[in-house]
Write a protein that holds these residues in place. Structure first.
Motif, PDB file in Angstrom:
ATOM      1  N   ARG A 208     -55.235  -6.964   3.083  1.00 20.48           N
ATOM      2  CA  ARG A 208     -54.064  -6.617   2.282  1.00 20.48           C
ATOM      3  C   ARG A 208     -52.772  -7.099   2.939  1.00 20.48           C
ATOM      4  O   ARG A 208     -51.832  -7.530   2.246  1.00 20.48           O
ATOM      5  CB  ARG A 208     -54.026  -5.099   2.073  1.00 20.48           C
ATOM      6  CG  ARG A 208     -52.783  -4.575   1.368  1.00 20.48           C
ATOM      7  CD  ARG A 208     -52.624  -5.136  -0.018  1.00 20.48           C
ATOM      8  NE  ARG A 208     -51.390  -4.686  -0.650  1.00 20.48           N
ATOM      9  CZ  ARG A 208     -50.691  -5.388  -1.524  1.00 20.48           C
ATOM     10  NH1 ARG A 208     -51.111  -6.584  -1.909  1.00 20.48           N
ATOM     11  NH2 ARG A 208     -49.585  -4.907  -2.048  1.00 20.48           N
ATOM     12  N   GLN A 211     -52.320 -10.620   2.022  1.00 21.05           N
ATOM     13  CA  GLN A 211     -51.951 -10.722   0.609  1.00 21.05           C
ATOM     14  C   GLN A 211     -50.477 -10.381   0.391  1.00 21.05           C
ATOM     15  O   GLN A 211     -49.778 -11.017  -0.409  1.00 21.05           O
ATOM     16  CB  GLN A 211     -52.835  -9.793  -0.223  1.00 21.05           C
ATOM     17  CG  GLN A 211     -52.627  -9.901  -1.732  1.00 21.05           C
ATOM     18  CD  GLN A 211     -53.567  -8.971  -2.476  1.00 21.05           C
ATOM     19  OE1 GLN A 211     -53.824  -7.839  -2.047  1.00 21.05           O
ATOM     20  NE2 GLN A 211     -54.102  -9.440  -3.585  1.00 21.05           N
ATOM     21  N   ALA A 247     -56.855 -13.461  -1.299  1.00 22.93           N
ATOM     22  CA  ALA A 247     -55.543 -13.080  -0.756  1.00 22.93           C
ATOM     23  C   ALA A 247     -54.626 -14.290  -0.600  1.00 22.93           C
ATOM     24  O   ALA A 247     -53.552 -14.172  -0.019  1.00 22.93           O
ATOM     25  CB  ALA A 247     -55.721 -12.381   0.590  1.00 22.93           C
TER      26      ALA A 247
END
Length: 322
Positions: A208, A211, A247
């Motif tokens: 994450r 991303q 991502a």
């Protein structure tokens, strides 16, 4: 409530070092011929080392016992390790010592900026250990180092290799807004092995983080790497590739894990050069702008040439899309 700082401070001093962690010993396997490198010692290597010593800097080249130190330092390429030489995590693969770090040095950004100007190296890679003891994981300090380098050596291209800033709200945004040219954060291994190899981290949090870089600043290049030889399967490596592409990671690095000491995670096997070539071809087919896959690949190895190739690959892709 017992905090992380209390726990680390209570450890005997010898347990703050990876080679003395309370882990069972395993034999260090003999390296095959394709993993052997020359011992460092060139004239330029000694010049680089002298600058690092004079400025009181730490490098991940030394702290993590990188096998490419001779090659890189002979080209004035030292990956600077800021915020001290001690990490608050105890990853099973890493040779950086573990413990309670010293307080952040407010003068470090200026010292690093001056050292970079003196080294005259472009691009530059900056990294750090995890600083779970600091409220923002050291993000503001890290960002100030980037800004100081921009001030003292404005022509320098900067790649940052960051911690994961787990449970540090707002820290990732601070790092992204510092505007590095390349934002690198390594996933290190496949999800199944995280509790064994990277127990203080979380795979999907790290994914994450990568991303978020693209969401907040699409123009920043993103980069991530894994090591192989822990016991992962080919299918698991390919799944990590797919996760990285989801991502929007631009650049993947894949290298052989080398066991630093008998107290670290054992090597399951040495992956052959032909297997690395196969991973290279698969990663390119999956859409990465850049791939570095070889036994001696390390996250910041050949960063200068790689950045030029990254820019060229992006330009070519954009041109082809028109």
């Amino acid at each position: 409530m017992v905090t992380l700082i209390d726990t680390l401070a209570a450890r005997p001093a010898d347990l703050r070092h990876p080679e003395k962690r309370n882990r069972p010993e395993s034999p260090v396997l003999r390296k095959p011929d394709w993993l052997r490198v020359k011992a460092p010692g060139s004239g330029q290597y000694n010049v680089t080392r002298a600058i690092v010593r004079e400025k009181g800097l730490h490098t991940v080249c030394e702290e993590a016992a990188c096998p490419n130190i001779g090659e890189c330092w002979s080209q004035k390429h030292a990956t600077l390790m800021i915020m001290g030489d001690t990490c608050t995590r105890a990853c099973a693969f890493c040779n950086v010592k573990t413990g309670l770090p010293q307080p952040l040095d407010a003068e470090e950004p200026a010292k690093v900026g001056l050292a970079v100007a003196q080294l005259g190296r472009n691009p530059l890679v900056i990294t750090s250990g995890d600083r779970d003891d600091v409220h923002d994981g050291g993000a503001a300090h890290f960002a100030e180092v980037v800004r100081e380098i921009r001030h003292q050596a404005p022509a320098t291209t900067i790649e940052i290799l960051t911690p994961d800033f787990l449970r540090k709200d707002g820290a990732a945004e601070v790092m992204i807004d510092a505007k590095p040219d390349v934002f690198n954060h390594n996933l290190e291994t496949v999800p199944r092995l995280y509790l064994k190899i990277r127990p203080g981290a979380r795979y999907f949090h790290s994914l994450r983080l990568l991303q978020m870089v693209k969401e907040r600043d699409p123009n920043q290049f993103t980069k991530s790497g894994i090591m192989v030889g822990f016991g992962e399967t080919r299918e698991e490596v390919m799944q990590v590739m797919d996760d990285m592409r989801s991502a929007e990671v631009d650049f993947i690095t894949i290298g052989q894990y080398l066991q630093p000491t008998r107290k670290h995670a054992p090597i399951d096997r040495f992956v052959t050069p032909d297997e690395f070539k196969a991973y290279d071809a698969i990663a390119r087919a999956k859409g990465f702008l850049m791939v570095s896959s070889s036994p001696l690949t390390r996250s910041s190895h050949h960063a200068g040439d790689d950045f030029a190739r990254l820019k060229a690959a992006r330009a070519a892709r954009l041109s082809a899309a028109r």
